[in-house]
Design a protein around this motif. Structure first.
Motif, PDB file in Angstrom:
ATOM      1  N   ILE A  70      44.280  31.900  42.158  1.00 38.88           N
ATOM      2  CA  ILE A  70      43.238  31.912  43.175  1.00 38.88           C
ATOM      3  C   ILE A  70      42.888  30.479  43.535  1.00 38.88           C
ATOM      4  CG2 ILE A  70      41.419  32.067  41.414  1.00 38.88           C
ATOM      5  CD1 ILE A  70      39.838  33.798  43.444  1.00 38.88           C
ATOM      6  N   ASP A  71      42.760  30.202  44.833  1.00 42.85           N
ATOM      7  CA  ASP A  71      42.398  28.862  45.259  1.00 42.85           C
ATOM      8  C   ASP A  71      40.902  28.764  45.500  1.00 42.85           C
ATOM      9  OD1 ASP A  71      43.787  29.212  48.646  1.00 42.85           O
ATOM     10  OD2 ASP A  71      41.879  29.894  47.824  1.00 42.85           O
ATOM     11  N   SER A  72      40.469  27.578  45.917  1.00 42.97           N
ATOM     12  CA  SER A  72      39.040  27.336  46.076  1.00 42.97           C
ATOM     13  C   SER A  72      38.425  28.201  47.165  1.00 42.97           C
ATOM     14  CB  SER A  72      38.783  25.859  46.384  1.00 42.97           C
ATOM     15  OG  SER A  72      39.196  25.035  45.315  1.00 42.97           O
ATOM     16  N   GLY A  73      39.235  28.622  48.122  1.00 43.38           N
ATOM     17  CA  GLY A  73      38.743  29.476  49.186  1.00 43.38           C
ATOM     18  C   GLY A  73      38.759  30.949  48.861  1.00 43.38           C
ATOM     19  N   GLY A  74      39.227  31.295  47.676  1.00 41.92           N
ATOM     20  CA  GLY A  74      39.249  32.682  47.264  1.00 41.92           C
ATOM     21  C   GLY A  74      40.530  33.424  47.589  1.00 41.92           C
ATOM     22  N   ASN A  75      41.521  32.725  48.114  1.00 41.55           N
ATOM     23  CA  ASN A  75      42.808  33.358  48.364  1.00 41.55           C
ATOM     24  C   ASN A  75      43.519  33.619  47.050  1.00 41.55           C
ATOM     25  OD1 ASN A  75      42.802  33.120  51.382  1.00 41.55           O
ATOM     26  ND2 ASN A  75      42.701  30.938  50.866  1.00 41.55           N
ATOM     27  N   THR A  76      44.124  34.779  46.939  1.00 43.79           N
ATOM     28  CA  THR A  76      44.716  35.200  45.676  1.00 43.79           C
ATOM     29  C   THR A  76      46.194  35.493  45.811  1.00 43.79           C
ATOM     30  OG1 THR A  76      44.116  37.518  46.082  1.00 43.79           O
ATOM     31  CG2 THR A  76      42.545  36.166  44.864  1.00 43.79           C
ATOM     32  N   ASN A  77      46.859  35.433  44.685  1.00 43.52           N
ATOM     33  CA  ASN A  77      48.262  35.770  44.583  1.00 43.52           C
ATOM     34  C   ASN A  77      48.471  36.467  43.246  1.00 43.52           C
ATOM     35  OD1 ASN A  77      51.050  35.776  45.322  1.00 43.52           O
ATOM     36  ND2 ASN A  77      51.384  34.026  43.958  1.00 43.52           N
ATOM     37  N   TYR A  78      49.218  37.567  43.262  1.00 37.98           N
ATOM     38  CA  TYR A  78      49.431  38.366  42.064  1.00 37.98           C
ATOM     39  C   TYR A  78      50.901  38.599  41.823  1.00 37.98           C
ATOM     40  CZ  TYR A  78      44.473  39.664  42.333  1.00 37.98           C
ATOM     41  OH  TYR A  78      43.098  39.657  42.382  1.00 37.98           O
ATOM     42  N   ALA A  79      51.252  38.639  40.568  1.00 39.35           N
ATOM     43  CA  ALA A  79      52.565  39.120  40.204  1.00 39.35           C
ATOM     44  C   ALA A  79      52.649  40.607  40.509  1.00 39.35           C
ATOM     45  CB  ALA A  79      52.835  38.878  38.720  1.00 39.35           C
ATOM     46  N   THR A  80      53.834  41.054  40.885  1.00 40.57           N
ATOM     47  CA  THR A  80      53.985  42.446  41.281  1.00 40.57           C
ATOM     48  C   THR A  80      53.663  43.406  40.143  1.00 40.57           C
ATOM     49  OG1 THR A  80      56.366  42.372  40.777  1.00 40.57           O
ATOM     50  CG2 THR A  80      55.681  41.883  43.036  1.00 40.57           C
ATOM     51  N   PHE A  81      53.881  42.989  38.925  1.00 42.24           N
ATOM     52  CA  PHE A  81      53.697  43.898  37.804  1.00 42.24           C
ATOM     53  C   PHE A  81      52.239  44.119  37.436  1.00 42.24           C
ATOM     54  CE2 PHE A  81      52.960  40.319  35.041  1.00 42.24           C
ATOM     55  CZ  PHE A  81      53.851  39.340  35.448  1.00 42.24           C
ATOM     56  N   VAL A  82      51.317  43.403  38.084  1.00 45.14           N
ATOM     57  CA  VAL A  82      49.899  43.612  37.799  1.00 45.14           C
ATOM     58  C   VAL A  82      49.100  44.013  39.033  1.00 45.14           C
ATOM     59  CG1 VAL A  82      49.943  42.016  35.857  1.00 45.14           C
ATOM     60  CG2 VAL A  82      49.240  41.196  38.117  1.00 45.14           C
ATOM     61  N   LYS A  83      49.730  44.052  40.185  1.00 46.31           N
ATOM     62  CA  LYS A  83      49.024  44.427  41.402  1.00 46.31           C
ATOM     63  C   LYS A  83      48.434  45.829  41.270  1.00 46.31           C
ATOM     64  CE  LYS A  83      51.211  41.583  44.956  1.00 46.31           C
ATOM     65  NZ  LYS A  83      52.020  41.582  46.200  1.00 46.31           N
ATOM     66  N   GLY A  84      47.179  45.943  41.671  1.00 46.66           N
ATOM     67  CA  GLY A  84      46.491  47.210  41.576  1.00 46.66           C
ATOM     68  C   GLY A  84      45.818  47.443  40.248  1.00 46.66           C
ATOM     69  N   ARG A  85      46.103  46.606  39.264  1.00 45.64           N
ATOM     70  CA  ARG A  85      45.500  46.755  37.938  1.00 45.64           C
ATOM     71  C   ARG A  85      44.619  45.574  37.560  1.00 45.64           C
ATOM     72  NH1 ARG A  85      48.565  46.898  33.487  1.00 45.64           N
ATOM     73  NH2 ARG A  85      50.262  45.639  34.400  1.00 45.64           N
ATOM     74  N   PHE A  86      45.053  44.385  37.932  1.00 40.00           N
ATOM     75  CA  PHE A  86      44.321  43.168  37.573  1.00 40.00           C
ATOM     76  C   PHE A  86      43.652  42.572  38.803  1.00 40.00           C
ATOM     77  CE2 PHE A  86      47.197  41.794  33.761  1.00 40.00           C
ATOM     78  CZ  PHE A  86      47.022  43.042  33.195  1.00 40.00           C
ATOM     79  N   THR A  87      42.532  41.916  38.586  1.00 39.45           N
ATOM     80  CA  THR A  87      41.826  41.223  39.651  1.00 39.45           C
ATOM     81  C   THR A  87      41.404  39.849  39.168  1.00 39.45           C
ATOM     82  OG1 THR A  87      40.958  43.306  40.546  1.00 39.45           O
ATOM     83  CG2 THR A  87      39.897  41.269  41.260  1.00 39.45           C
ATOM     84  N   ILE A  88      41.784  38.827  39.917  1.00 38.88           N
ATOM     85  CA  ILE A  88      41.366  37.479  39.597  1.00 38.88           C
ATOM     86  C   ILE A  88      40.193  37.105  40.493  1.00 38.88           C
ATOM     87  CG2 ILE A  88      42.988  36.362  41.190  1.00 38.88           C
ATOM     88  CD1 ILE A  88      43.278  34.112  39.095  1.00 38.88           C
ATOM     89  N   SER A  89      39.240  36.407  39.940  1.00 32.70           N
ATOM     90  CA  SER A  89      38.084  35.961  40.700  1.00 32.70           C
ATOM     91  C   SER A  89      37.591  34.648  40.121  1.00 32.70           C
ATOM     92  CB  SER A  89      36.971  37.019  40.679  1.00 32.70           C
ATOM     93  OG  SER A  89      36.520  37.260  39.362  1.00 32.70           O
ATOM     94  N   ARG A  90      36.703  34.003  40.838  1.00 34.93           N
ATOM     95  CA  ARG A  90      36.160  32.749  40.344  1.00 34.93           C
ATOM     96  C   ARG A  90      34.714  32.595  40.752  1.00 34.93           C
ATOM     97  NH1 ARG A  90      39.820  28.096  42.544  1.00 34.93           N
ATOM     98  NH2 ARG A  90      38.116  26.773  41.758  1.00 34.93           N
ATOM     99  N   ASP A  91      33.992  31.881  39.935  1.00 32.81           N
ATOM    100  CA  ASP A  91      32.614  31.524  40.204  1.00 32.81           C
ATOM    101  C   ASP A  91      32.576  30.008  40.227  1.00 32.81           C
ATOM    102  OD1 ASP A  91      29.898  30.942  40.223  1.00 32.81           O
ATOM    103  OD2 ASP A  91      29.370  32.566  38.862  1.00 32.81           O
ATOM    104  N   ASN A  92      32.579  29.442  41.416  1.00 39.67           N
ATOM    105  CA  ASN A  92      32.655  27.998  41.541  1.00 39.67           C
ATOM    106  C   ASN A  92      31.420  27.297  40.980  1.00 39.67           C
ATOM    107  OD1 ASN A  92      35.203  28.043  42.765  1.00 39.67           O
ATOM    108  ND2 ASN A  92      34.328  28.246  44.816  1.00 39.67           N
ATOM    109  N   SER A  93      30.280  27.961  41.045  1.00 42.19           N
ATOM    110  CA  SER A  93      29.067  27.359  40.508  1.00 42.19           C
ATOM    111  C   SER A  93      29.138  27.205  39.000  1.00 42.19           C
ATOM    112  CB  SER A  93      27.840  28.178  40.900  1.00 42.19           C
ATOM    113  OG  SER A  93      27.841  29.447  40.270  1.00 42.19           O
ATOM    114  N   LYS A  94      29.932  28.046  38.351  1.00 38.98           N
ATOM    115  CA  LYS A  94      30.087  27.994  36.901  1.00 38.98           C
ATOM    116  C   LYS A  94      31.411  27.380  36.477  1.00 38.98           C
ATOM    117  CE  LYS A  94      27.235  32.088  36.016  1.00 38.98           C
ATOM    118  NZ  LYS A  94      27.200  33.436  35.397  1.00 38.98           N
ATOM    119  N   ASN A  95      32.219  26.986  37.447  1.00 37.71           N
ATOM    120  CA  ASN A  95      33.546  26.441  37.162  1.00 37.71           C
ATOM    121  C   ASN A  95      34.331  27.369  36.248  1.00 37.71           C
ATOM    122  OD1 ASN A  95      33.152  24.015  38.675  1.00 37.71           O
ATOM    123  ND2 ASN A  95      31.959  23.180  36.964  1.00 37.71           N
TER     124      ASN A  95
END
Length: 118
Positions: free
Chosen positions: A51-76
């Motif tokens: 995930i980049d600073s703008g919230g754009n994400t990229n997933y491996a095919t083997f985890v799509k639909g199961r895993f979610t990446i996210s970030r909290d920039n205020s908490k680094n």
């Protein structure tokens, strides 16, 4: 330099869930890409999600639909919500940070182990 500390790994039954956290500190890049990688015994380290600073994400095919990446920039902090876990998800999960424009310099955490077993 940057320090990355992962947490949240552990033992979970198939079909269960875990939430991994990666807390960053130090000279954090203002524009960065953070990712989760995993490495199973005897296997190469592989990208799970990024995930980049703008919230754009990229997933491996083997985890799509199961895993979610996210970030909290205020908490680094970057998270990996893992649902519907499978035994083949068993691995050490590592957090990575790099500059958005270049992967010449990257920082890695020490990893947090995830074991999926009944």
């Amino acid at each position: 330099q940057v320090q990355l500390v992962e947490s949240g790994g552990g033992l979970v039954q198939p079909g269960g869930s875990l939430r991994l956290s990666c807390a960053a500190s130090g000279s954090i890049f203002s524009n960065n890409v953070m990712g989760w990688y995993r490495q199973a015994p005897g296997e190469e380290r592989e990208l799970v999600a990024a995930i980049d600073s703008g919230g754009n994400t990229n997933y491996a095919t083997f985890v799509k639909g199961r895993f979610t990446i996210s970030r909290d920039n205020s908490k680094n902090t970057v998270y990996l919500q893992m649902n519907s876990l499978k035994p083949e998800d068993t691995a050490v999960y590592y957090c990575k940070m790099r500059r958005f424009y270049s992967d010449d310099i990257a920082y890695w955490g020490k990893g947090t182990p995830v074991t999926v077993s009944s």
